[in-house]
Design a protein around this motif. Structure first.
Motif, PDB file in Angstrom:
ATOM      1  N   TYR A 119      -0.902 -91.238 -53.238  1.00  0.00           N
ATOM      2  CA  TYR A 119      -2.366 -91.262 -53.188  1.00  0.00           C
ATOM      3  C   TYR A 119      -2.966 -89.901 -52.813  1.00  0.00           C
ATOM      4  O   TYR A 119      -3.820 -89.369 -53.545  1.00  0.00           O
ATOM      5  CB  TYR A 119      -2.835 -92.327 -52.196  1.00  0.00           C
ATOM      6  N   TYR A 125     -15.580 -90.371 -54.760  1.00  0.00           N
ATOM      7  CA  TYR A 125     -15.306 -91.798 -54.585  1.00  0.00           C
ATOM      8  C   TYR A 125     -14.600 -92.377 -55.808  1.00  0.00           C
ATOM      9  O   TYR A 125     -13.701 -93.216 -55.681  1.00  0.00           O
ATOM     10  CB  TYR A 125     -16.602 -92.561 -54.317  1.00  0.00           C
ATOM     11  N   SER A 155     -11.081 -91.337 -55.565  1.00  0.00           N
ATOM     12  CA  SER A 155     -10.403 -92.138 -54.558  1.00  0.00           C
ATOM     13  C   SER A 155     -10.056 -93.525 -55.098  1.00  0.00           C
ATOM     14  O   SER A 155      -8.947 -94.028 -54.880  1.00  0.00           O
ATOM     15  CB  SER A 155     -11.284 -92.270 -53.316  1.00  0.00           C
ATOM     16  N   TYR A 156     -10.980 -94.138 -55.846  1.00  0.00           N
ATOM     17  CA  TYR A 156     -10.745 -95.477 -56.371  1.00  0.00           C
ATOM     18  C   TYR A 156      -9.660 -95.479 -57.444  1.00  0.00           C
ATOM     19  O   TYR A 156      -8.835 -96.391 -57.503  1.00  0.00           O
ATOM     20  CB  TYR A 156     -12.042 -96.064 -56.926  1.00  0.00           C
ATOM     21  N   TYR A 216      -6.493 -95.357 -55.614  1.00  0.00           N
ATOM     22  CA  TYR A 216      -6.103 -96.656 -55.061  1.00  0.00           C
ATOM     23  C   TYR A 216      -5.447 -97.539 -56.129  1.00  0.00           C
ATOM     24  O   TYR A 216      -4.445 -98.210 -55.862  1.00  0.00           O
ATOM     25  CB  TYR A 216      -7.310 -97.380 -54.483  1.00  0.00           C
ATOM     26  N   ALA A 237      -5.607-103.300 -54.659  1.00  0.00           N
ATOM     27  CA  ALA A 237      -6.461-102.164 -55.011  1.00  0.00           C
ATOM     28  C   ALA A 237      -7.920-102.596 -55.046  1.00  0.00           C
ATOM     29  O   ALA A 237      -8.811-101.892 -54.542  1.00  0.00           O
ATOM     30  CB  ALA A 237      -6.041-101.592 -56.364  1.00  0.00           C
ATOM     31  N   ILE A 252     -10.960-101.202 -52.522  1.00  0.00           N
ATOM     32  CA  ILE A 252     -12.175-100.595 -53.075  1.00  0.00           C
ATOM     33  C   ILE A 252     -13.412-101.367 -52.618  1.00  0.00           C
ATOM     34  O   ILE A 252     -14.430-100.769 -52.220  1.00  0.00           O
ATOM     35  CB  ILE A 252     -12.093-100.545 -54.608  1.00  0.00           C
ATOM     36  N   CYS A 253     -13.342-102.690 -52.651  1.00  0.00           N
ATOM     37  CA  CYS A 253     -14.471-103.512 -52.198  1.00  0.00           C
ATOM     38  C   CYS A 253     -14.774-103.249 -50.733  1.00  0.00           C
ATOM     39  O   CYS A 253     -15.947-103.124 -50.339  1.00  0.00           O
ATOM     40  CB  CYS A 253     -14.175-104.992 -52.418  1.00  0.00           C
ATOM     41  N   ASP A 302     -14.069-100.522 -49.025  1.00  0.00           N
ATOM     42  CA  ASP A 302     -14.595 -99.161 -48.884  1.00  0.00           C
ATOM     43  C   ASP A 302     -16.087 -99.123 -49.204  1.00  0.00           C
ATOM     44  O   ASP A 302     -16.874 -98.482 -48.496  1.00  0.00           O
ATOM     45  CB  ASP A 302     -13.827 -98.205 -49.797  1.00  0.00           C
ATOM     46  N   LYS A 303     -16.470 -99.814 -50.271  1.00  0.00           N
ATOM     47  CA  LYS A 303     -17.890 -99.884 -50.628  1.00  0.00           C
ATOM     48  C   LYS A 303     -18.693-100.591 -49.537  1.00  0.00           C
ATOM     49  O   LYS A 303     -19.793-100.154 -49.169  1.00  0.00           O
ATOM     50  CB  LYS A 303     -18.057-100.610 -51.975  1.00  0.00           C
TER      51      LYS A 303
END
Length: 394
Positions: free
Chosen positions: A296, A313, A316-317, A320, A345, A349-350, A352-353
């Motif tokens: 990563y 971002y 980053s996603y 992931y 993954a 991501i969810c 992080d948002k």
């Protein structure tokens, strides 16, 4: 012979460890002796078939050729890196290091079983790590003795299923002779860890699997009315998976401590995680940290350097998805492993948002009540992930 699978294995290493313990309690070095017994135990693990007490030549030859290949590759790249630093050579070295593992994972998909042995994944991860750390300049020794390199790669307490140690930390322990008091503390920690492993693996995991789990699939629709059966299976399988793997990890840590090596632990109360990121900081930590540091972070750094995508971002996603897809495929090419990786993954991501949104809105305040709710929510999402991992969903 499978490590930590039966009483005979513990009896053998217990007898072999008598000189190790005596030397340690006297404050003397047991390095050479530990390397000797490692050869003996590795020969039993990879060369002996306990079903009929015959020599497993396929496994023995595979591990010998694989180790020779990896050592020559690591030493060759180390020698090259001392004078040059070509990115293409580095990439080729990494690809060659993972090639045997890729073949072992892919060939059975085509019904081809040419070679392979227990623990090939973890040895590969160590080899790749050494190549990457050589490029980063972290291996400062001009020449690492081949015997020490092999000892690190094939360290028998962790050879089959980890934890994955780091060379710098491992080498420091290997080169340091503990004092009498230090070794006494290590010995006590090792024995406690082994007994905890027995409780986890041979009592809790055994009861969960043999007394409950094996009967659920046949009773799911007849007795537990479908949905209830799947829910019960989800939670029980999750607990079984933890106690079985955590038990093995306790054995690996305990045996490592007795040998004077402070192998890092793999689990830190993962079922009280507050969120999915916290979970991956607690579950199979050596593997998750390895993928984080060597997949990563390097992918994100490379993408930021190339500037192909400006939004950090988005980078980053993508990282992931790459990270967890690889972790899923590493378990196998079956659909449920791939979906398991993508599922995590998506969760990362969810979260992080949500985390970034919550910093602005202060919607989810941190207190005892929200902390408990967070643990409950995370636990259920994690258990559903293990349900996917089990293959029962498909």
């Amino acid at each position: 012979m499978i490590p930590y699978s039966d009483f005979l294995f513990f009896l053998i290493i217990g007898i072999l460890f008598i000189p190790t313990i005596i030397l340690g309690l006297l404050g003397k070095s047991a390095r050479k002796y530990n390397m000797l017994i490692s050869i003996i135990v590795l020969a039993l693990i990879f060369g002996l078939d306990m079903k009929d007490f015959t020599v497993n030549w396929k496994s023995a030859i595979s591990i010998l050729l694989f180790t020779l290949f990896q050592v020559l590759l690591i030493k060759g790249y180390h020698t090259y890196r001392m004078t040059k630093n070509n990115t293409q050579v580095f990439i080729i070295a990494v690809l060659l290091a993972i090639l045997p593992l890729v073949l072992v994972k892919v060939l059975p998909f085509f019904n081809l079983h040419i070679f392979g042995f227990l623990g090939i994944s973890y040895i590969t991860f160590k080899a790749v790590q050494l190549i990457m750390e050589t490029r980063d300049g972290m291996m400062k020794k001009k020449q690492v003795p081949i015997s020490e390199l092999i000892y690190f790669l094939l360290f028998f307490p962790t050879v089959s299923s980890g934890p994955i140690d780091r060379w710098k930390r491992f080498d420091k322990d290997f080169q340091t002779v503990p004092t009498k008091d230090e070794y006494r503390e290590l010995l006590l920690k090792g024995i406690n860890s082994i007994f905890l492993g027995f409780f986890y693996k041979f009592i809790l995991a055994f009861l969960l699997y043999n007394k409950i789990l094996v009967f659920l699939p046949n009773r799911t629709y007849d007795v537990l009315n479908g949905l209830e059966g799947h829910i019960a299976y989800m939670y029980i399988y999750s607990l079984y998976l933890f106690f079985d793997f955590a038990g093995y990890s306790c054995f690996a840590l305990g045996v490592s401590y007795i040998m004077g090596i402070r192998t890092p632990k793999n689990f830190n109360l993962p079922f009280i995680s507050r969120n999915i990121k916290d979970f991956w900081d607690r579950w199979h930590m050596s593997l998750s940290f390895w993928f984080r540091d060597y997949v990563y972070m390097r992918f994100v750094f490379w993408m930021m350097k190339k500037k192909w995508i400006k939004n950090r971002y988005v980078i980053s996603y993508i990282g992931y998805f790459l990270l967890f897809l690889l972790m899923g495929v590493w378990h196998g090419l079956a659909l449920h492993f791939v979906v398991y990786g993508l599922y995590h993954a998506f969760l990362i991501i969810c979260f992080d948002k949500f985390e970034r949104w919550n910093k602005k809105t202060k919607f989810w305040k941190d207190n005892k009540f929200t902390h408990a709710i967070s643990i409950f929510i995370t636990f259920n999402f994690v258990c559903f992930g293990f349900y996917i991992f089990s293959g029962a969903l498909f």
